[in-house]
Write a protein that holds these residues in place. Structure first.
Motif, PDB file in Angstrom:
ATOM      1  N   ALA A 276       0.909  -1.172   0.122  1.00 40.19           N
ATOM      2  CA  ALA A 276      -0.409  -0.101   0.153  1.00 40.19           C
ATOM      3  C   ALA A 276       0.702   1.665   0.152  1.00 40.19           C
ATOM      4  N   ARG A 277       2.306   1.468   0.341  1.00 41.45           N
ATOM      5  CA  ARG A 277       2.598   2.595   0.879  1.00 41.45           C
ATOM      6  C   ARG A 277       3.991   2.191  -0.239  1.00 41.45           C
ATOM      7  N   ILE A 278       3.869   1.394  -0.830  1.00 39.40           N
ATOM      8  CA  ILE A 278       4.840   1.789  -1.781  1.00 39.40           C
ATOM      9  C   ILE A 278       4.363   2.289  -3.141  1.00 39.40           C
ATOM     10  N   THR A 279       2.686   1.485  -3.417  1.00 41.62           N
ATOM     11  CA  THR A 279       1.273   2.068  -4.407  1.00 41.62           C
ATOM     12  C   THR A 279       1.560   3.304  -4.204  1.00 41.62           C
ATOM     13  N   ALA A 280       1.602   4.166  -2.830  1.00 40.67           N
ATOM     14  CA  ALA A 280       1.006   5.392  -1.970  1.00 40.67           C
ATOM     15  C   ALA A 280       2.206   6.237  -3.445  1.00 40.67           C
ATOM     16  N   GLN A 281       3.390   5.856  -3.297  1.00 40.87           N
ATOM     17  CA  GLN A 281       4.710   6.863  -4.069  1.00 40.87           C
ATOM     18  C   GLN A 281       3.781   7.228  -5.515  1.00 40.87           C
ATOM     19  N   ARG A 282       3.067   5.977  -6.266  1.00 40.52           N
ATOM     20  CA  ARG A 282       2.692   6.211  -7.694  1.00 40.52           C
ATOM     21  C   ARG A 282       4.291   5.619  -8.572  1.00 40.52           C
ATOM     22  N   ALA A 283       5.599   5.226  -7.756  1.00 39.77           N
ATOM     23  CA  ALA A 283       6.598   4.438  -8.743  1.00 39.77           C
ATOM     24  C   ALA A 283       6.621   3.485  -8.046  1.00 39.77           C
ATOM     25  N   GLU A 284       6.711   2.432  -8.192  1.00 39.45           N
ATOM     26  CA  GLU A 284       7.961   0.886  -7.778  1.00 39.45           C
ATOM     27  C   GLU A 284       9.112   0.559  -7.333  1.00 39.45           C
ATOM     28  N   ARG A 285       9.498   1.401  -6.505  1.00 34.85           N
ATOM     29  CA  ARG A 285      10.425   2.481  -5.825  1.00 34.85           C
ATOM     30  C   ARG A 285      10.483   1.689  -4.149  1.00 34.85           C
ATOM     31  N   GLY A 286      11.473   1.114  -3.400  1.00 33.39           N
ATOM     32  CA  GLY A 286      11.742   1.057  -2.279  1.00 33.39           C
ATOM     33  C   GLY A 286      10.563  -0.197  -0.971  1.00 33.39           C
ATOM     34  N   LEU A 287      11.425  -1.225  -2.445  1.00 30.71           N
ATOM     35  CA  LEU A 287      10.398  -2.632  -1.764  1.00 30.71           C
ATOM     36  C   LEU A 287      10.769  -3.336  -0.747  1.00 30.71           C
ATOM     37  N   SER A 288      10.094  -4.416  -0.261  1.00 30.56           N
ATOM     38  CA  SER A 288      10.847  -4.485   0.831  1.00 30.56           C
ATOM     39  C   SER A 288      10.874  -6.747   0.635  1.00 30.56           C
ATOM     40  N   GLN A 289      11.946  -6.905   0.987  1.00 30.35           N
ATOM     41  CA  GLN A 289      12.253  -8.668   0.629  1.00 30.35           C
ATOM     42  C   GLN A 289      12.578  -9.634   1.677  1.00 30.35           C
ATOM     43  N   VAL A 290      12.453 -10.578   1.741  1.00 30.47           N
ATOM     44  CA  VAL A 290      13.310 -11.282   2.541  1.00 30.47           C
ATOM     45  C   VAL A 290      14.095 -12.534   1.884  1.00 30.47           C
ATOM     46  N   PHE A 291      15.339 -12.889   2.271  1.00 24.19           N
ATOM     47  CA  PHE A 291      16.048 -13.998   1.888  1.00 24.19           C
ATOM     48  C   PHE A 291      16.479 -14.695   2.936  1.00 24.19           C
ATOM     49  N   MET A 292      15.868 -15.587   2.599  1.00 26.95           N
ATOM     50  CA  MET A 292      16.073 -16.782   3.892  1.00 26.95           C
ATOM     51  C   MET A 292      17.070 -18.047   2.855  1.00 26.95           C
ATOM     52  N   ALA A 293      18.168 -18.483   3.189  1.00 23.41           N
ATOM     53  CA  ALA A 293      18.780 -19.828   3.324  1.00 23.41           C
ATOM     54  C   ALA A 293      18.788 -20.182   4.343  1.00 23.41           C
ATOM     55  N   LEU A 294      19.112 -21.905   3.967  1.00 23.63           N
ATOM     56  CA  LEU A 294      19.730 -23.520   4.948  1.00 23.63           C
ATOM     57  C   LEU A 294      20.578 -24.307   4.452  1.00 23.63           C
ATOM     58  N   SER A 295      20.809 -24.462   5.603  1.00 24.02           N
ATOM     59  CA  SER A 295      22.830 -25.079   4.805  1.00 24.02           C
ATOM     60  C   SER A 295      22.523 -26.438   5.314  1.00 24.02           C
ATOM     61  N   LEU A 296      22.764 -27.264   3.835  1.00 22.31           N
ATOM     62  CA  LEU A 296      22.313 -28.905   3.962  1.00 22.31           C
ATOM     63  C   LEU A 296      24.460 -29.385   4.507  1.00 22.31           C
ATOM     64  N   GLU A 297      24.556 -28.823   5.464  1.00 19.88           N
ATOM     65  CA  GLU A 297      26.578 -28.611   5.044  1.00 19.88           C
ATOM     66  C   GLU A 297      26.035 -30.475   5.975  1.00 19.88           C
ATOM     67  N   ARG A 298      25.421 -30.359   7.267  1.00 20.56           N
ATOM     68  CA  ARG A 298      26.221 -31.436   8.278  1.00 20.56           C
ATOM     69  C   ARG A 298      25.373 -32.463   7.791  1.00 20.56           C
ATOM     70  N   TYR A 299      23.442 -32.347   8.219  1.00 27.07           N
ATOM     71  CA  TYR A 299      23.869 -34.103   8.266  1.00 27.07           C
ATOM     72  C   TYR A 299      21.932 -34.345   7.439  1.00 27.07           C
ATOM     73  N   SER A 300      21.847 -33.327   6.615  1.00 25.62           N
ATOM     74  CA  SER A 300      20.636 -33.041   5.314  1.00 25.62           C
ATOM     75  C   SER A 300      21.019 -33.636   4.289  1.00 25.62           C
ATOM     76  N   ASN A 301      20.026 -34.530   4.037  1.00 24.96           N
ATOM     77  CA  ASN A 301      20.079 -35.479   3.138  1.00 24.96           C
ATOM     78  C   ASN A 301      20.464 -35.119   1.638  1.00 24.96           C
ATOM     79  N   ARG A 302      21.117 -34.305   0.906  1.00 24.35           N
ATOM     80  CA  ARG A 302      20.648 -34.400  -0.277  1.00 24.35           C
ATOM     81  C   ARG A 302      20.384 -35.119  -1.353  1.00 24.35           C
TER      82      ARG A 302
END
Lengths: 325, 325
Positions: A241-267
Motif C-alpha cells: 500500500a505504501r509503495i503504491t502511494a508513491q506512484r512509482a515501484e520503488r522502496g520495496l521490502s524483501q526477504v532472503f532465507m538460506a538453509l544449510s545442507l552441510e551437516r546432516y541434511s540428505n541432499r
C-alpha cells in the motif's frame, strides 16, 4: 548484449564494478529466457535510474542483527545489487548457524526473482525468498488492485544445477501478460477478469481492467497478503500500500532465507524425489495444453542451452536500447 | 465434545496428559469450523491408532542440531503432539537467535495445519510451516496422483489474535471435497478434472478421477513439489512418493519455522497493512460468488464465536464416535 548494457550503465554513471554485475544479470536473465526481466526491461531500469528512483550510489547496509535474523537498509540502491548482497549474507548466516534470514527495506525491483534462487541453490543451500511489489492485483472479493503479485522463489540444489520455483501470486505476471499482448497471443488458462467482470484469456482485456487473477483465486490473494506482511514487518520497510502511494515501484521490502545442507541434511533425497515423481511420466497427459512433466527450472536449462548460439531479441526493443548508449 | 474424545483416547490407551491435549485440539479444530480435521476426522485417528500406524508412546526427539536449525525424529507418535512440540521448539530457537527451524521426520498427520500457526502467532512470533502428505494430486501434465497437497501455513500476530493463512496446494483439500460431497454441494470454482478430462465443479467426479486441480495449475504443482523436497531433505524423512508406497498416510515430513518480532521488527505495521488493504472494501465485489474482503483467519474468528453456544456435528458422525467409547 552484456557489453551493450555495460556501456549504457557506465554512461549513466555506474562505476565499473556495478555496471559489470548489472549488465551480467540483465544478460543472464535474457539468456535464461526471462526476457521480461532481462533485455525487455533494461530500458525501464535505465529510465528509473535517470529519474532518481534508483540511486546509483545506494549501498545496502545491515542496521540490526539478532542471531541468524538481520534487518538491512537498501538505501534505494539498484535492486539487483542489493538482492545479491542480501542473498549472500543469508548464506553466510546459514553457514554459521544452519539457517539465515535477511529482511531488506527500501530496495528496488530485483528484476527476475529466480536469479537469487539459482545463485543460492547452486552454492549448495536451500533458498526461500520473496519481494513485495506495487499493487497490481485485487484482493479476493474486490475489483481494484490493492495487493502485489509478490513473487516467491524456493530453490534447492540438484546435481550440478538447481530446481528453482519462481512464481508470482498472480496466475500470470504483469510481464508475462505484456509479453503475450506484444505477441498477440491468448493465455492457455484464464488470467483475470475483463472489464465486464468475466474470466478472460485475453491479456489486453486483463491489463485494461487491472483485475489479474490470483493463483487459486482466494488462496493466492491470501498468500500475497501474508508475504507482504512478513516482508514489511521483518524489514521495517514499505508495504504494498505504501509503495503504491508513491506512484512509482520503488522502496520495496524483501526477504532472503538460506538453509544449510552441510551437516546432516540428505541432499541425495532430491534426486530420489525427482526420479520417483517424473518416472512413468515421459509421455504428456491426454489433456490439451499440458506439456510433458517438468520440474521447476527444467525449461530454463533448455532455453539457456538453446540461447548459447544467440539470445533472441525483438528488433523494436534492441533499437530502443541502442538509443540509450 | 472434548470429554467424549478424551474418554475414547483414554480407552484406547493414551495416558491422561496426551489424551487431554489431543482431545482439546480435536475439539478446538471443530470449534473453529475446521470439522474435516476435527470431529469428522476423529474416528479415522482412532482407527489409525488401533492399526498401529500411530504409536501411542512415540515421542519426538531432537537428533541433530546445527545452530538455529534442528532435525527431529517423530518416532511415528501422534502427529498433533509431535507438531506442538516442534512448533514450540522453533519458538525457543527464535527467542535465542531470531529465527528457528525444526524439520521433523517420521511423524503422523497433524490434522489442521493452522493449529500451529495460531499457536505460534498468538505467542508473538511469525510462523511458516508445512507438511507433506500421501500422493493426492497429479503433477502438471500428468493424470495420476504423484504429488501431495502439502498444506502450508503462514501466520503473524494481529491484535490479540492472529492472521493465519492455512492452504493446501490443491484448489480444495481432500477434506473439503469430501465435505462438499457429503453435503451434496457443487464447488464455487473448478476443483479438478472429471474422468473425461474436463475441468469440473462436482466434488464426486473429482474424487472419482483423483485428478484434483493444483492452485494456479502448474504453479501449485511446482510449489507442492518444492515443499515436499525441502521437508524431506531437511528432515531426512520420507517423501510423498515413499509415504504413498506404504499405502497408508504415515511417517510424514514437516517443517516448522518461527521468527522473532521481539527486538526491532515493527509489529504495528500489521495493523497498518490490514487497514490500508481492507479500507474501501466494506462492500462486496460485483462478481457473484465473491464475498466480502476478509483477511486469512478472519472467518475462523467469526465461526469460533458462533460455535461458543454449541459446535454443529452431523448426527452420523457423532453416532459413530459414540460407538468408539
Amino acid at each position: 548484449m552484456k557489453d551493450q548494457f555495460e556501456k549504457i550503465l557506465l554512461a549513466v554513471g555506474f562505476p565499473p564494478g556495478k555496471a559489470d554485475t548489472l549488465a551480467r544479470i540483465f544478460m543472464e536473465n535474457s539468456l535464461d529466457g526471462v526476457y521480461t526481466h532481462g533485455v525487455n526491461r533494461f530500458p525501464d531500469f535505465v529510465d528509473y535510474v535517470k529519474k532518481g528512483h534508483i540511486r546509483i550510489d545506494g549501498e545496502p547496509e545491515c542496521v540490526h542483527t539478532f542471531g541468524s535474523l538481520e534487518q538491512w537498509e537498501g538505501n534505494l540502491g539498484p535492486g539487483v545489487l542489493n538482492a545479491l548482497r542480501c542473498a549472500d549474507r543469508a548464506m553466510e548466516l546459514a553457514r554459521e548457524s544452519g539457517i539465515g534470514c535477511v529482511a531488506l527495506a527500501n530496495t528496488n525491483h530485483w528484476m527476475r526473482a529466480g536469479t537469487y534462487g539459482w545463485r543460492v541453490a547452486k552454492a549448495g543451500y536451500i533458498y526461500i525468498g520473496w519481494t513485495n511489489t506495487i499493487a497490481n492485483m485485487p484482493p479476493w472479493g474486490a475489483t481494484k488492485p490493492r495487493l502485489g503479485n509478490n513473487p516467491i522463489v524456493i530453490a534447492v540444489p540438484y546435481r550440478d544445477e538447481a530446481i528453482v520455483l519462481d512464481m508470482a501470486m498472480s496466475q500470470y505476471s504483469i510481464g508475462a501478460l505484456k509479453q503475450k499482448k506484444m505477441r498477440d497471443e491468448l493465455l492457455p488458462v484464464p488470467g483475470g477478469y475483463d472489464q465486464q467482470g468475466n474470466l478472460s484469456v485475453d491479456p489486453s482485456a486483463i491489463l485494461d481492467s487491472q483485475r489479474v487473477l490470483p493463483i487459486g483465486y482466494w488462496k493466492g490473494a491470501g498468500l500475497s497478503l501474508l508475504l507482504d506482511i512478513v516482508a514489511t514487518v521483518l524489514s521495517g520497510g514499505l508495504s504494498v500500500a505504501r509503495i503504491t502511494a508513491q506512484r512509482a515501484e520503488r522502496g520495496l521490502s524483501q526477504v532472503f532465507m538460506a538453509l544449510s545442507l552441510e551437516r546432516y541434511s540428505n541432499r541425495a533425497l532430491v534426486d530420489q524425489i525427482i526420479q520417483e515423481i517424473l518416472t512413468d511420466y515421459s509421455s504428456p497427459a491426454a489433456d490439451a495444453g499440458q506439456g510433458p512433466v517438468l520440474y521447476p527450472g527444467e525449461r530454463v536449462l533448455k532455453v539457456r542451452q538453446e540461447n548459447q548460439t544467440g539470445i533472441p531479441v525483438m528488433a523494436s526493443v534492441w533499437n530502443q536500447i541502442l538509443t540509450l548508449a
